[in-house]
Design an enzyme around this catalytic site. Structure first.
Site, short mmCIF file in Angstrom:
data_model
loop_
_atom_site.label_atom_id
_atom_site.label_comp_id
_atom_site.label_asym_id
_atom_site.label_seq_id
_atom_site.Cartn_x
_atom_site.Cartn_y
_atom_site.Cartn_z
N ARG A 240 26.74 66.97 -4.35
CA ARG A 240 27.35 67.92 -3.44
C ARG A 240 28.67 68.44 -4.03
NH1 ARG A 240 29.76 66.09 2.19
NH2 ARG A 240 31.42 65.46 0.76
N THR B 269 31.49 66.17 -16.24
CA THR B 269 31.69 66.46 -14.82
C THR B 269 31.89 67.95 -14.58
OG1 THR B 269 34.04 66.02 -15.10
CG2 THR B 269 32.71 64.20 -14.29
N LYS C 113 16.30 61.93 -1.16
CA LYS C 113 16.48 62.66 -2.43
C LYS C 113 15.51 62.13 -3.49
CE LYS C 113 21.16 62.25 -2.32
NZ LYS C 113 22.54 62.37 -2.77
N GLU D 2 31.00 59.18 -19.37
CA GLU D 2 31.25 60.46 -18.69
C GLU D 2 32.61 61.02 -19.11
OE1 GLU D 2 30.34 60.50 -14.41
OE2 GLU D 2 32.39 61.15 -14.13
#
Ligand code: FAD
Length: 317
Positions: A124, A49, A199, A18
């Site tokens: 979120r 990100t 989810k 990442e």
């Protein structure tokens, strides 16, 4: 290609990582310099990100401070497109609720589709530092599950307005976040898992975990997930500890424990160089242990520091 296809086709545990977009004013070369040393480990996907706006204070001519909202790390979508174009590797943009109305999200998803991006990690998002807690955007989403529902709807060709609804939907593979040591706001792990299962039942196809330093936490999380009917792949997230300051910072920011053995070894170090060696060695052992536990892919939080991750990957893959 979808992350789930990469996982299904894999003959061995995969390596992924990442990246953060560079600070505003920096160049995309920073991203390429972080990626290039890691390409020899054949990452099938790279995450980028997403960072919402924050407030800064600017001194005005009259001496008063003006509160200004600005994004310090813009560029997630274009970095993903650049990665796919340059390296032919799937890029996974993180998609957040914070700072987005539903209309913004719909348009962002259309852009991602047009760019040939097949995967999104739906979250979120962090709260703005000043807010002290997450405040949803007016006409936006309060929880990752609400955002997930919008992506699922678009995958079915359902747009926000009926006029556009039809066969031409998106086709994203959707990932979500999981917390082996529970999300910091959840009253307990069981409640957190209930929302995680919700989810998955809604359409999330894989989970990437928050960082952790004790493989037992991953093992018991996997078991708990299975016991609670969560059967999608769970990719462990790993971040090597590299400074003494992180001993107190990481538990505070990410609500995680640092095992005694690691904390003691770091505390005994005389220099930053020594801490880094301890952190790298721990991460190598952790990575090997996770492969033994059957992790389908190891996902490293690079924070742009590919030299550390390269040493770990060399020892593990
Ligand atoms: P949610 O699933 O919305 O959960 C938040 C809290 O609410 C949890 O306590 C949960 O138990 C509870 N909850 C969930 N659903 C409901 C519901 N329907 N009703 C009531 N309660 C509910 N942040 C960024 O800003 N940008 C990034 O790029 C980013 N990448 C990340 C990548 C990974 C792998 C991880 C683990 C985290 C990342 N984060 C990122 C941080 C993340 O956004 C925060 O941890 C955030 O506080 C929670 O995100 P979530 O998607 O887990 O939220």
């Amino acid at each position: 290609m979808k992350i789930t296809e990469h996982l299904n086709n894999a003959k061995k545990p995969l390596f992924s990582f990442e990246l953060l977009p560079p600070m505003k004013g920096q160049n995309i070369d920073q991203i390429f310099e972080a990626i290039e040393p890691l390409m020899e480990f054949e990452p099938p996907f790279i995450d980028v990100t997403y960072h919402r706006e924050d407030f800064i204070y600017k001194k005005q001519a009259n001496g008063l401070l003006e509160k200004v909202s600005t994004r310090k790390r813009p560029g997630t979508v274009s970095i993903c497109a650049a990665i796919q174009f340059k390296y032919k590797v799937d890029a996974v943009p993180h998609l957040i609720c914070g700072g987005f109305t539903k209309e913004d999200t719909e348009n962002a998803l259309i852009e991602l589709k047009f760019l040939g991006i097949d995967n999104v990690l739906v979250l979120r998002g962090d709260a703005r530092k000043e807010d002290g807690g997450f405040i949803p955007e007016e006409k936006g989403h309060a929880y990752a599950s609400d955002l997930l529902q919008q992506v699922v709807n678009m995958n079915k060709g359902r747009y926000l307005h009926d006029e556009y609804t039809g066969a031409n939907g998106t086709n994203f593979c959707i990932g979500i976040a999981g917390y082996p040591e529970k999300h910091f706001e959840a009253p307990n792990l069981k409640t957190d898992l209930r929302y995680l299962k919700m989810k998955v039942d809604m359409g999330a196809e894989y989970i990437v975990t928050q960082m952790f330093y004790d493989n037992e936490k991953y093992a018991s999380f996997i078991k708990l997930c299975k016991d609670n009917g969560i059967n999608v792949p769970i990719i462990p997230g790993l971040k090597p500890l590299t400074t003494k300051k992180q001993l107190t910072l990481l538990p505070k920011v990410f609500n995680i424990d640092i095992p005694e053995e690691l904390a003691d070894a770091v505390a005994d170090c005389k220099t930053d160089k020594e801490v880094k060696e301890v952190g790298i060695d721990w991460c190598i052992q952790q990575s090997k242990g996770l492969i033994e536990l059957g992790a389908p892919c190891l996902h490293y939080y690079t924070m742009g520091k590919s030299d550390t991750i390269k040493r770990i990957a060399t020892a593990v893959f």
